[in-house]
Write an enzyme that holds these catalytic residues in place. Sequence first.
Site, mmCIF file in Angstrom:
data_model
loop_
_atom_site.group_PDB
_atom_site.id
_atom_site.type_symbol
_atom_site.label_atom_id
_atom_site.label_comp_id
_atom_site.label_asym_id
_atom_site.label_seq_id
_atom_site.Cartn_x
_atom_site.Cartn_y
_atom_site.Cartn_z
ATOM 1 N N ASP A 106 0.767 -1.043 -0.200
ATOM 2 C CA ASP A 106 -0.006 0.023 0.043
ATOM 3 C C ASP A 106 0.988 1.398 0.237
ATOM 4 O O ASP A 106 1.991 1.105 0.387
ATOM 5 C CB ASP A 106 -0.917 -0.017 1.314
ATOM 6 C CG ASP A 106 -1.769 -0.923 1.326
ATOM 7 O OD1 ASP A 106 -2.151 -1.757 0.125
ATOM 8 O OD2 ASP A 106 -2.291 -1.481 2.455
HETATM 9 N N1 URA Z 1 -1.323 -5.939 3.809
HETATM 10 C C1 URA Z 1 -1.800 -4.615 3.768
HETATM 11 O O1 URA Z 1 -2.742 -4.423 4.562
HETATM 12 N N2 URA Z 1 -1.007 -3.739 3.332
HETATM 13 C C2 URA Z 1 0.120 -4.063 2.502
HETATM 14 O O2 URA Z 1 0.585 -3.098 2.043
HETATM 15 C C3 URA Z 1 0.669 -5.249 2.543
HETATM 16 C C4 URA Z 1 -0.115 -6.348 3.220
#
Ligand code: URA
Length: 236
Positions: A106
Amino acid sequence: MGKIMRLDKFLSDSTDMSRKDIKQLIRKKAVTVNGDIAIKPETQVSENDAVTVNGQAVLYKRFVYLILNKPAGYVSATEDKKYPIVTELVPEEYRHFDVFPAGRLDIDTEGLLILTNDGEFVHDITSPKKNVYKRYFARLDKPAEEADKAVFGGGMEFKDFTAKPARLEICDDAHEAFVEIAEGKFHQVKRMFERVGKTVVYLKRVSIGGLGLPDSLKLGEVKEIEYDELLNKIYG
Ligand code: URA
């Protein structure tokens, strides 16, 4: 023997030269193959042949594998209208490989991200079938509880998928935890913690299989890793 290809492909795969530059260099007799001056771009060469340009050896390289310590604020994509993208962090010398991220973190997640131009490799490590567990460090708004471990381990069901059993380790300060998951679905770790009533306030990926984020790699830095070493670390 190695893969056979045209000389101009050998050089354009391995360097940032355009086909036009390569043609000109060949015309100027600046390119040799196994000690002989090359006379045309179509000359067939093997990936193991000794090729030089202006007297400098060029080793054949089609794919590159980079490890990035992703900072928050960057999107795991090769283009975005609004935000900076992870490929902006790739040093100039690797730009011609046109790498892309192997899976996604993310925008606000930090940590280990592999960038490569090898699509088959990306498919393999991101496929849940391969059982490559990804390990994350999370900081939470509330302390994690012992009972959460069973919920994580039980294979949580979501509307888009059922997670394979995940492992939760609670740190001494229970606002911090490590989680290992087999998939990498959208917001997966955040959604798993939401299921047990906690909000992730900071998230960092620390390893993919046995490949850890090197301590020496600062946020935003990129390091090349050889394919064999990468596979040994991930699966070894
Ligand atoms: N899980 C999440 O919630 N975000 C990420 O960036 C990776 C795994």
